[in-house]
Design a protein around this motif. Sequence first.
Motif, PDB file in Angstrom:
ATOM      1  N   LYS A  96       0.833  -1.195   0.000  1.00  0.00           N
ATOM      2  CA  LYS A  96       0.000   0.000   0.000  1.00  0.00           C
ATOM      3  C   LYS A  96       0.876   1.257   0.000  1.00  0.00           C
ATOM      4  CE  LYS A  96      -3.651  -2.256   2.690  1.00  0.00           C
ATOM      5  NZ  LYS A  96      -4.464  -2.214   3.935  1.00  0.00           N
ATOM      6  N   THR A  97       0.345   2.315  -0.562  1.00  0.00           N
ATOM      7  CA  THR A  97       1.060   3.587  -0.559  1.00  0.00           C
ATOM      8  C   THR A  97       1.151   4.123   0.872  1.00  0.00           C
ATOM      9  OG1 THR A  97       0.222   4.110  -2.752  1.00  0.00           O
ATOM     10  CG2 THR A  97       1.070   5.956  -1.429  1.00  0.00           C
ATOM     11  N   PRO A  98       2.358   4.535   1.316  1.00  0.00           N
ATOM     12  CA  PRO A  98       2.481   5.057   2.684  1.00  0.00           C
ATOM     13  C   PRO A  98       1.604   6.288   2.906  1.00  0.00           C
ATOM     14  CG  PRO A  98       4.636   4.607   1.743  1.00  0.00           C
ATOM     15  CD  PRO A  98       3.653   4.492   0.622  1.00  0.00           C
ATOM     16  N   ALA A  99       1.010   6.347   4.068  1.00  0.00           N
ATOM     17  CA  ALA A  99       0.240   7.538   4.432  1.00  0.00           C
ATOM     18  C   ALA A  99       1.183   8.723   4.613  1.00  0.00           C
ATOM     19  CB  ALA A  99      -0.533   7.277   5.718  1.00  0.00           C
ATOM     20  N   THR A 100       0.621   9.910   4.640  1.00  0.00           N
ATOM     21  CA  THR A 100       1.429  11.124   4.781  1.00  0.00           C
ATOM     22  C   THR A 100       1.056  11.869   6.057  1.00  0.00           C
ATOM     23  OG1 THR A 100       1.567  11.371   2.378  1.00  0.00           O
ATOM     24  CG2 THR A 100       2.068  13.318   3.715  1.00  0.00           C
ATOM     25  N   LEU A 101       2.059  12.182   6.855  1.00  0.00           N
ATOM     26  CA  LEU A 101       1.870  12.975   8.069  1.00  0.00           C
ATOM     27  C   LEU A 101       2.080  14.445   7.754  1.00  0.00           C
ATOM     28  CD1 LEU A 101       3.837  10.730  10.588  1.00  0.00           C
ATOM     29  CD2 LEU A 101       1.407  11.299  10.766  1.00  0.00           C
ATOM     30  N   THR A 102       1.202  15.292   8.268  1.00  0.00           N
ATOM     31  CA  THR A 102       1.300  16.734   8.040  1.00  0.00           C
ATOM     32  C   THR A 102       1.270  17.458   9.379  1.00  0.00           C
ATOM     33  OG1 THR A 102       0.136  16.504   5.937  1.00  0.00           O
ATOM     34  CG2 THR A 102       0.286  18.722   6.891  1.00  0.00           C
ATOM     35  N   GLY A 103       2.273  18.302   9.603  1.00  0.00           N
ATOM     36  CA  GLY A 103       2.350  19.043  10.855  1.00  0.00           C
ATOM     37  C   GLY A 103       3.667  19.789  10.945  1.00  0.00           C
ATOM     38  N   PRO A 104       3.916  20.460  12.066  1.00  0.00           N
ATOM     39  CA  PRO A 104       5.124  21.284  12.203  1.00  0.00           C
ATOM     40  C   PRO A 104       6.402  20.453  12.250  1.00  0.00           C
ATOM     41  CG  PRO A 104       4.015  21.092  14.306  1.00  0.00           C
ATOM     42  CD  PRO A 104       3.097  20.466  13.297  1.00  0.00           C
ATOM     43  N   ASP A 105       7.494  21.029  11.726  1.00  0.00           N
ATOM     44  CA  ASP A 105       8.814  20.391  11.809  1.00  0.00           C
ATOM     45  C   ASP A 105       9.564  20.822  13.064  1.00  0.00           C
ATOM     46  OD1 ASP A 105       8.529  19.065   9.339  1.00  0.00           O
ATOM     47  OD2 ASP A 105       9.106  20.893   8.281  1.00  0.00           O
ATOM     48  N   SER A 106       9.179  21.970  13.596  1.00  0.00           N
ATOM     49  CA  SER A 106       9.838  22.484  14.795  1.00  0.00           C
ATOM     50  C   SER A 106       8.877  23.374  15.565  1.00  0.00           C
ATOM     51  CB  SER A 106      11.108  23.272  14.435  1.00  0.00           C
ATOM     52  OG  SER A 106      10.792  24.400  13.649  1.00  0.00           O
ATOM     53  N   LEU A 107       9.207  23.611  16.815  1.00  0.00           N
ATOM     54  CA  LEU A 107       8.340  24.421  17.676  1.00  0.00           C
ATOM     55  C   LEU A 107       9.177  25.002  18.809  1.00  0.00           C
ATOM     56  CD1 LEU A 107       4.810  23.565  18.943  1.00  0.00           C
ATOM     57  CD2 LEU A 107       6.584  24.035  20.616  1.00  0.00           C
ATOM     58  N   THR A 108       8.900  26.252  19.137  1.00  0.00           N
ATOM     59  CA  THR A 108       9.579  26.913  20.258  1.00  0.00           C
ATOM     60  C   THR A 108       8.538  27.319  21.287  1.00  0.00           C
ATOM     61  OG1 THR A 108      11.349  27.758  18.838  1.00  0.00           O
ATOM     62  CG2 THR A 108      11.029  28.856  20.953  1.00  0.00           C
ATOM     63  N   MET A 109       8.825  27.042  22.548  1.00  0.00           N
ATOM     64  CA  MET A 109       7.915  27.402  23.631  1.00  0.00           C
ATOM     65  C   MET A 109       8.731  27.896  24.824  1.00  0.00           C
ATOM     66  SD  MET A 109       6.827  23.564  24.943  1.00  0.00           S
ATOM     67  CE  MET A 109       5.654  24.191  26.155  1.00  0.00           C
TER      68      MET A 109
END
Length: 290
Positions: free
Chosen positions: A117-130
């Motif tokens: 099966k085709t791999p699913a794709t994750l979507t979201g931030p690559d980095s974050l500052t807090m």
Amino acid sequence: ATVADSAAPAASDTIQVTVTIAEGTQTLKAPAGVQNMGNTAPQDFTVTSNASGDTGFSMTATSSDTSKATVSVAGTKVTVTPKADAEGEVTITVNSGATTNYGAATAVTFKVNLQGKTPATLTGPDSLTMTYGESGKSVKHTVNSPATVAYTVATGGDVVEVDANGVLKAKKAGTATITVSAPAAGEFGAANNKTVTVTVEKADITGIPAFTAVTAAGKTLNDVLDPASCTELTGVDPEKATGTFTWTKAATEEVVQGTEYEWTFTPSGDSADKYNAKTGTVTPWPKAGG
């Protein structure tokens, strides 16, 4: 370069100096972790090299199982071509020979996992500052499949925690990485894991020392606030930040009416990893009518 000659040269003499420049160390960097891919179409991966712009640069690659997948290289692009219906892991080994200014690199490897099966794709931030104490910060990702996204702390477990929804809780200042994953589900295969870099910065102390006002001459800064008595201030309410209070001037200095005095509270112990130093000024004995 070294010139080995004990005799002083005459003004007309020519000195020949040979300078040898050592070749640089070539370093390859391959994709991290197992790379999921479908088994119906080729997929490109990038292997970087610090010598990629040098004359003579050329990478080669081999597959650990050509019955499952073959591999080709163009520049720094490594293309893996699966065999029809092949499944399972294949190790790709990448080499790079010597260039004009760099020596041959140490080979690197990465693994591909062939799926039907085709791999699913994750979507979201690559980095974050807090900031330490900040709430509501999240590395939440979405996935284009019915899978449930999972979050785990890969590095920096002493810096942050992450819950099942990707919401972060800072433990102290520093850097951490969160691995985001999604298993195979529905018509999609497992997604390639993502790594999110989280930077936690120190918070500001919110509390103010309790100063004693001066109303007459003869009082010192010690009377305004004895440094030994101020060992904690409110940080991120209601948490207390421990530390050391100091006057910029000598604590034994007599207070002058209308004069402003500077002070510093420096966090210590665990608080030093969470809070910035706090500075301020106070006028213990204001001028009349001031």
